[in-house]
Design an enzyme around this catalytic site. Structure first.
Site, short mmCIF file in Angstrom:
data_model
loop_
_atom_site.label_atom_id
_atom_site.label_comp_id
_atom_site.label_asym_id
_atom_site.label_seq_id
_atom_site.Cartn_x
_atom_site.Cartn_y
_atom_site.Cartn_z
N CYS A 152 97.45 72.37 46.63
CA CYS A 152 97.33 70.92 46.50
C CYS A 152 96.66 70.49 45.20
CB CYS A 152 96.59 70.32 47.70
SG CYS A 152 94.81 70.55 47.66
N CYS A 182 93.71 69.81 52.51
CA CYS A 182 94.84 70.30 51.72
C CYS A 182 96.14 69.62 52.15
CB CYS A 182 94.95 71.82 51.89
SG CYS A 182 95.86 72.65 50.58
N CYS A 241 92.56 75.73 49.41
CA CYS A 241 91.55 74.99 50.17
C CYS A 241 91.24 75.70 51.48
CB CYS A 241 92.05 73.60 50.53
SG CYS A 241 92.08 72.45 49.16
N CYS A 300 92.92 74.29 43.76
CA CYS A 300 93.69 74.84 44.88
C CYS A 300 95.14 75.06 44.44
CB CYS A 300 93.64 73.87 46.06
SG CYS A 300 94.79 74.27 47.39
N GLY A 340 65.50 69.57 63.26
CA GLY A 340 65.30 70.90 62.68
C GLY A 340 64.59 71.88 63.59
#
Lengths: 309, 205
Positions: free
Chosen positions: A248, A276, A270, A245, A36
């Site tokens: 799909c 997808c 997607c 979606c 980080g």
């Protein structure tokens, strides 16, 4: 997946010279040792403009080896200009195998998404980062933000999130949603949608972040605690979608809105093209495909040219 | 002394056979080692490196060091042939002050100075601390430790031979400084193990 080829003669392997790679590698190792924390590095000019992934491409160039399989996505898509160009760049300078399938890749360079397919141990996700400093829009001075990180003085960030709640009733940040790493550093996850934030937490994959213009590298080793900042009475909530979606039928992915005509028509698909296409190959069909072709079954995956002239 | 005889005085042994690809392979091993503390990663050492510089330590320092990174080495490694090898293959300045070193080469881990003698980094930039590369006898046998922290799903046990007797105490004190503190790369005969400053360590016999 494309097979490895011989790199084009006349370039250093993966474009960068060895001294640059050593400098970047040292920064990556310290970044991994201090999860980080933003490690400064001597970012080079790359043969592309800032904002197109100069940080990510330098990190990728420093880690890439001949046995790697590279995938590059831009907002989840393998077939956008940025993704195609970067894949072609490493194909030319390093000759590595490339793929669009998340499961096959060993190194995935990404602009602003984490793939939907869960990442596994041994994979490395390289993020392109425009502004690595999560406190930048709260405190413009770099000298001050560095001291704030040194002192773990993140009160200002909590005030900002609180002001969102006071003004909007909820935390209004939907992308680049700040996270806290191992209870220490507050980190900008790059402008991924907050939908993707939970995927960073305890991921088995190594995550590296490169900011070229801002000259910073930071990292999340595998199995690192990554919490999205929130309040007890306003817990973090990932984005949810009302519709599946259109192509799909997936209900588990992040969706892009696509305008389809000038009369208000639109569809949601997607953002992760691999997710997808993999689903459509397996025979899943969303409302749009089912309406167009009621009898159709599985659809073949489109071919993407990997070697540009 | 004529230039010719000065050149003949120290014969410099070879480094990497293929510097580009061997550096990359060594880097990925060290990266994986530090990303998953306690897990052994294979490294092809530079067998031709002058004794007593261990081949794996030679590969790691050849991959990491250059003119930007001061290198400290302990008494056992401060020999003319090794200094000449480091100077030729890395160009790194060799320093006597461990606190000034980006990398420290420790050939005899049982007699190394306190971690506090090395660069600790600053609160603002803890990444400027020294990375210690320690020669050890090997992994899988010897003192056993239980590790936890970033890079480890729950806990990981590992064993190392030839490490200092008080390794757990030293690393505990080092971790208390976190995010400041040193990072360790243990170099065995054919592999490396990483122990970054964030790792919690407990000796289990």
């Amino acid at each position: 997946m494309t097979a490895p080829i011989a790199p084009t003669q006349g370039y250093a392997f993966a474009y960068l010279d060895e001294q640059t790679k050593r400098m970047i590698r040292r920064a990556i190792l310290k970044a991994v040792a201090i999860p980080g924390h933003q490690v400064p590095f001597a970012s080079r000019d790359m043969p592309m403009p800032y904002g197109w992934g100069t940080g990510g491409i330098q990190v990728t160039a420093a880690i890439l080896g001949p046995s790697d399989v590279l995938k590059v996505i831009d907002q989840g898509a393998d077939d956008t200009t940025n993704a195609v160009s970067i894949r072609a760049f490493f194909r030319k300078t390093a000759g590595v195998a490339t793929t669009t399938r998340t499961a096959e890749a060993t190194v995935i360079q990404t602009r602003h998404r984490i793939p939907e397919t869960p990442l596994r141990a041994g994979q490395t996700l390289v993020y392109q980062v425009p502004i690595p400093e999560p406190l930048r829009f709260l405190e413009p001075r770099e000298t001050e933000t560095r001291v704030m990180h040194a002192l773990a003085d993140y009160g200002l960030m909590h005030v900002k999130l609180y002001e969102d709640i006071a003004e909007h009733g909820h935390i209004a940040k939907t992308y680049a949603y700040p996270v806290r790493v191992e209870g220490r550093y507050v980190m900008d996850p790059s402008p991924i949608p907050k939908f993707d934030n939970p995927k960073m937490h305890m991921s088995p994959a190594l995550q590296l972040f490169g900011a070229g213009r801002e000259k910073r590298i930071y990292a999340l080793p595998p199995f690192t605690k990554v919490e999205s900042l929130d309040f007890d009475d306003h817990p973090f909530e990932p984005t949810r979608f009302d519709a599946p979606c259109a192509l799909c039928g997936a209900t588990d992915g992040y969706l892009d809105e696509v305008v389809t005509d000038d009369r208000g028509g639109r569809m949601f698909v997607c953002s992760d093209t691999d997710h997808c296409e993999t689903r459509r190959e397996a025979g899943h069909r969303g409302a749009l495909l089912a309406a167009e072709d009621p009898a159709g079954g599985a659809t073949a995956r489109p071919e993407i040219a990997e070697d540009l002239p | 002394m004529s230039p010719a005889s000065a050149f003949a005085a120290v014969e410099i042994a070879p480094g990497f056979r293929d510097p580009v690809l061997e550096s990359q392979a060594t880097f990925r091993a060290v990266l994986d080692a530090l990303a998953e503390p306690g897990r052994e990663r294979d490294v092809f050492g530079i067998d031709a490196a002058p004794a007593p510089l261990p081949p794996v330590m030679a590969a790691v320092i050849a991959m990491l060091a250059d003119f930007e990174t001061p290198v400290w080495r302990d008494d056992g490694l401060a020999r003319a042939e090794i200094d000449a090898w480091l100077a030729f293959h890395t160009g790194a300045p060799l320093v006597a002050d461990p606190a000034a070193a980006a990398f420290a080469l420790v050939g005899d881990a049982t007699r190394m100075p306190s971690f506090a003698a090395f660069g600790q980094g600053t609160d603002v930039d803890p990444s400027t601390s020294t990375t210690l590369i320690l020669a050890v006898d090997g992994f899988g046998a010897g003192r056993r430790f239980r590790l936890a922290g970033p890079g480890i799903a729950a806990s990981r046990d590992f064993a190392v031979g030839g490490a200092p007797a008080d390794l757990a105490r030293r690393l505990g004190e080092n971790r208390a400084l976190c995010p400041r503190g040193v990072d360790l790369i243990l170099a065995g005969p054919t592999s490396v193990v990483g122990l970054p400053r964030t790792t919690r360590i407990e000796e289990i016999g």
